[in-house]
Write a protein that holds these residues in place. Structure first.
Motif, PDB file in Angstrom:
ATOM      1  N   ARG A   1     -13.780  32.934  -2.552  1.00  0.00           N
ATOM      2  CA  ARG A   1     -13.173  32.336  -3.749  1.00  0.00           C
ATOM      3  C   ARG A   1     -13.039  33.359  -4.871  1.00  0.00           C
ATOM      4  NH1 ARG A   1     -15.966  27.880  -1.455  1.00  0.00           N
ATOM      5  NH2 ARG A   1     -17.928  28.515  -2.393  1.00  0.00           N
TER       6      ARG A   1
ATOM      7  N   ASN B   1      -7.879  28.244 -10.041  1.00  0.00           N
ATOM      8  CA  ASN B   1      -8.612  29.153  -9.164  1.00  0.00           C
ATOM      9  C   ASN B   1     -10.021  29.399  -9.692  1.00  0.00           C
ATOM     10  OD1 ASN B   1      -6.283  29.402  -7.604  1.00  0.00           O
ATOM     11  ND2 ASN B   1      -5.563  31.133  -8.782  1.00  0.00           N
TER      12      ASN B   1
ATOM     13  N   ARG C   1     -10.070  35.520  -4.293  1.00  0.00           N
ATOM     14  CA  ARG C   1      -8.835  34.818  -4.693  1.00  0.00           C
ATOM     15  C   ARG C   1      -8.570  35.020  -6.178  1.00  0.00           C
ATOM     16  NH1 ARG C   1      -4.588  33.113  -6.044  1.00  0.00           N
ATOM     17  NH2 ARG C   1      -3.661  31.119  -5.575  1.00  0.00           N
TER      18      ARG C   1
ATOM     19  N   GLN D   1      -7.855  22.905  -6.133  1.00  0.00           N
ATOM     20  CA  GLN D   1      -7.550  23.847  -7.197  1.00  0.00           C
ATOM     21  C   GLN D   1      -7.162  23.165  -8.508  1.00  0.00           C
ATOM     22  OE1 GLN D   1      -4.667  26.408  -5.242  1.00  0.00           O
ATOM     23  NE2 GLN D   1      -6.287  27.849  -4.781  1.00  0.00           N
TER      24      GLN D   1
ATOM     25  N   GLN E   1     -12.030  26.327  -8.874  1.00  0.00           N
ATOM     26  CA  GLN E   1     -12.422  26.292  -7.463  1.00  0.00           C
ATOM     27  C   GLN E   1     -13.619  27.210  -7.221  1.00  0.00           C
ATOM     28  OE1 GLN E   1      -9.390  27.412  -4.618  1.00  0.00           O
ATOM     29  NE2 GLN E   1     -10.605  26.698  -2.902  1.00  0.00           N
ATOM     30  N   TYR E   2     -13.634  28.358  -7.872  1.00  0.00           N
ATOM     31  CA  TYR E   2     -14.761  29.295  -7.731  1.00  0.00           C
ATOM     32  C   TYR E   2     -16.033  28.715  -8.347  1.00  0.00           C
ATOM     33  CZ  TYR E   2     -17.761  33.318  -8.510  1.00  0.00           C
ATOM     34  OH  TYR E   2     -18.842  34.169  -8.551  1.00  0.00           O
TER      35      TYR E   2
ATOM     36  N   LEU F   1     -11.144  29.255   1.982  1.00  0.00           N
ATOM     37  CA  LEU F   1     -12.016  29.866   0.979  1.00  0.00           C
ATOM     38  C   LEU F   1     -13.329  29.072   0.976  1.00  0.00           C
ATOM     39  CD1 LEU F   1      -9.380  30.337  -1.862  1.00  0.00           C
ATOM     40  CD2 LEU F   1     -10.093  32.001  -0.145  1.00  0.00           C
TER      41      LEU F   1
ATOM     42  N   ASP G   1     -14.444  24.160  -1.252  1.00  0.00           N
ATOM     43  CA  ASP G   1     -13.817  24.783  -0.089  1.00  0.00           C
ATOM     44  C   ASP G   1     -12.393  24.273   0.081  1.00  0.00           C
ATOM     45  OD1 ASP G   1     -16.270  25.919   0.342  1.00  0.00           O
ATOM     46  OD2 ASP G   1     -16.797  24.655   2.045  1.00  0.00           O
TER      47      ASP G   1
END
Length: 134
Positions: free
Chosen positions: A110, A91, A113, A34, A94-95, A104, A100
C-alpha cells in the motif's frame, strides 16, 4: 512533442479508460477500498458506490480526451494531473486503514502505491506537454 510523449499519452489514456471501465464493471467491488471514510461517514455523507461510479466516468472521460483531443492535450494533462492529486487521499486512506484491495495486502504494498501516484501526475503533465519547460 516527441514520439515518446505521444505514445505515453496514448498509454495513459488507455490505462485511464481501462481503470474507469473497471470502476463500472469488473473491479467495482475493489474500488470502495480507496474511498476515504471522511467522504462517506463525515459531514458530506456521500454514497460510496456513487463515488466509485463517478470517478470511473471521470477516468473514462479523461482517458478518451487524452487519446481523442490532441489539440487540447495540455489542458487535459493539467486536468488529469489534478484528478490524480484529488484521488490521492483515497490511496492514503487505504494505507492508513490497512484495507486490502487490488492485491495491495500489506502495508509495504500500500505504501508503494502511494509512491506511484506522484509518478502518474508527472506522467500526465509530461506526456501532454503541460510540464513546464525550462
Amino acid at each position: 512533442m516527441s514520439l515518446l510523449q505521444h505514445l505515453a499519452r496514448f498509454v495513459l489514456g488507455a490505462a485511464l479508460i481501462t481503470a474507469g471501465t473497471g470502476h463500472l464493471t469488473f473491479a467495482r467491488k475493489e474500488f470502495p477500498a480507496q474511498v476515504p471514510k471522511m467522504l462517506t461517514d463525515g459531514p458530506l455523507y456521500l454514497d460510496q458506490d456513487m463515488i466509485v461510479l463517478a470517478s470511473g466516468v471521470a477516468e473514462i472521460g479523461l482517458g478518451t480526451a487524452l487519446v481523442a483531443l490532441p489539440k487540447a492535450r495540455r489542458t487535459v494533462g493539467l486536468i488529469a494531473a489534478g484528478f490524480f492529486a484529488a484521488v490521492f487521499p483515497g490511496n492514503i486512506s487505504q494505507y492508513l486503514t490497512g484495507t486490502d484491495a487490488f492485491g495491495l495486502n500489506s502495508d509495504r504494498a500500500r505504501f508503494g502505491r502511494l509512491l506511484f501516484q506522484p509518478m502518474l501526475i508527472a506522467w500526465a503533465l509530461w506526456s501532454t506537454g503541460a510540464w513546464p519547460r525550462r
